[in-house]
Design an enzyme around this catalytic site. Structure first.
Site, PDB file in Angstrom:
ATOM      1  N   GLU A 104       0.835  -1.198   0.000  1.00 52.27           N
ATOM      2  CA  GLU A 104       0.000   0.000   0.000  1.00 52.27           C
ATOM      3  C   GLU A 104       0.873   1.253   0.000  1.00 52.27           C
ATOM      4  OE1 GLU A 104      -3.481   1.894   2.858  1.00 52.27           O
ATOM      5  OE2 GLU A 104      -3.219  -0.279   2.760  1.00 52.27           O
ATOM      6  N   GLU A 108      -3.202  10.220   2.796  1.00 61.13           N
ATOM      7  CA  GLU A 108      -4.390  10.324   3.641  1.00 61.13           C
ATOM      8  C   GLU A 108      -4.532  11.772   4.089  1.00 61.13           C
ATOM      9  OE1 GLU A 108      -4.959   5.992   5.747  1.00 61.13           O
ATOM     10  OE2 GLU A 108      -3.646   7.433   6.750  1.00 61.13           O
ATOM     11  N   ARG A 132       5.260  -2.220  10.970  1.00 61.90           N
ATOM     12  CA  ARG A 132       6.490  -1.443  10.763  1.00 61.90           C
ATOM     13  C   ARG A 132       6.150  -0.279   9.840  1.00 61.90           C
ATOM     14  NH1 ARG A 132       7.331  -6.584   9.900  1.00 61.90           N
ATOM     15  NH2 ARG A 132       7.553  -6.371   7.636  1.00 61.90           N
ATOM     16  N   GLY A 133       5.156   0.461  10.276  1.00 63.81           N
ATOM     17  CA  GLY A 133       4.580   1.477   9.416  1.00 63.81           C
ATOM     18  C   GLY A 133       5.538   2.608   9.111  1.00 63.81           C
ATOM     19  N   TRP A 199     -10.153   7.816  15.179  1.00 60.61           N
ATOM     20  CA  TRP A 199      -8.719   8.072  15.279  1.00 60.61           C
ATOM     21  C   TRP A 199      -8.225   9.330  14.563  1.00 60.61           C
ATOM     22  CZ3 TRP A 199      -5.615   8.369  10.885  1.00 60.61           C
ATOM     23  CH2 TRP A 199      -6.229   7.961   9.683  1.00 60.61           C
TER      24      TRP A 199
END
Length: 335
Positions: A104, A108, A132-133, A199
């Site tokens: 991905e 955003e 592990r963003g 969030w």
């Protein structure tokens, strides 16, 4: 037989984008409705899709094809007024086919309470690496609700670049140490608007207030340039060669060339407007990712959890936003 074709610029040209030598395509030729029923409205000329969120549903669309590397772009105008909890996204993904090992790449756009800045976040996930963003967050030096601005994602076998207008704001260079964390499987291109009340604003403190519905975001000048691919079908050598040639064409294009001028513009943007970076989040990641370009002067501006120490970033961005609302928008390229 393999289901891969060479670089595709969909045939019916709508317009040529100003910043790069690419062409936009009509919505119906490149995309299909994803969800939201009547909350997706296409303009009569086929150039623009309006996505809206109301108390009943968000909405979204998806590319008709999947792509193995490419340049994907859209001019986006974000909802105005009170937008807490509203999330608008322009991204690539293959999560519908690879639930646990998906790739991905995201823009955003995270709404906010009235008078505060829209924030944008970029994400890079490979092979399901959400734990592990590789996230970064920024404010913008203009009001993204006053007029449309172009947001672009370049994804090749060697590097990933995120653009705002014609300014690169993030570059991820592939390294052997990244392994499967580098996106490698064909992906579709998506645009969505949805309720992220849990969030998106103040970690869920501020929810979507449907008194202000509908929340509408406009997408136009849609670009799909890449090698169309079917990840399920077996790939023969000829098809693989065509996609390799397509990848080489992407790497030779103007949007892939990081000139000294473009690199300096990227550095200025990051110094002024980046408010979070995974590369400087030593609390979450004691060892930086191998693709992180650690700049000591830049690192000193962040706390150990990756948040910016400089509250003036928001004030600068708000000053620019007020100028934009007064009719003198400031583009990133003028920074």
């Amino acid at each position: 037989m393999a289901m891969i074709s060479a670089v595709v610029l969909l045939s019916c040209v709508v317009t040529v984008t100003a910043a790069f030598d690419v062409t936009a395509v009509p919505f119906d030729e490149g995309f299909s409705h994803l969800f939201g029923n009547d909350n997706l409205v296409r303009s009569s000329d086929g150039r623009t899709a309006h996505l809206s969120l109301n108390r009943y549903s968000g909405s979204g669309f998806v590319s008709n094809d999947m792509y193995h590397h490419g340049f994907f772009s859209a001019s986006i105008k974000l909802p105005s007024d009170y937008t807490a909890g509203v999330v608008v996204a322009f991204y690539t993904s293959n999560g519908d086919l690879f639930e646990k090992t998906h790739d991905e790449l995201d823009f955003e756009f995270l709404g906010n309470v009235r008078g505060k800045d829209w924030r944008i976040q970029t994400n890079v996930y490979g092979n399901g690496s959400t734990s592990r963003g590789r996230e970064e967050r920024y404010v913008l030096p203009f009001d993204p609700t006053a007029e449309a601005h172009r947001y672009s994602i370049l994804w090749t076998s060697q590097l990933i670049i995120f653009y705002v207008d014609d300014t690169p704001i993030r570059e991820v260079v592939r390294s052997d140490a990244m392994g499967g964390d580098y996106p490698s499987k064909p992906m579709s291109v998506y645009a969505t608007i949805w309720d992220g009340s849990t969030w998106a604003t103040g970690n869920g403190k501020y929810k979507v207030n449907y008194k202000y519905e509908p929340f509408v975001s406009d997408f136009s000048d849609l670009v799909l340039r890449g090698c169309r691919a079917d990840p399920i079908q077996q790939v023969d050598s000829a098809a693989a060669r065509r996609c390799a040639e397509a990848n080489d064409e992407l790497l030779a294009a103007d949007f892939a060339l990081m000139t000294p001028k473009k690199r300096a513009a990227m550095r200025r943007f990051r110094e002024r407007y980046m408010t979070y970076s995974c590369c400087y989040d030593t609390n979450r990641y004691p060892v930086a990712f191998p693709d992180c370009d650690i700049v000591p002067s830049e690192q000193s501006r962040f706390y150990e959890w990756g948040q910016s120490k400089d509250p003036r970033e928001r004030r600068r961005s708000r000053r620019r936003s007020r100028k934009a609302r007064a009719g003198d928008p400031k583009h990133v390229s003028s920074i």
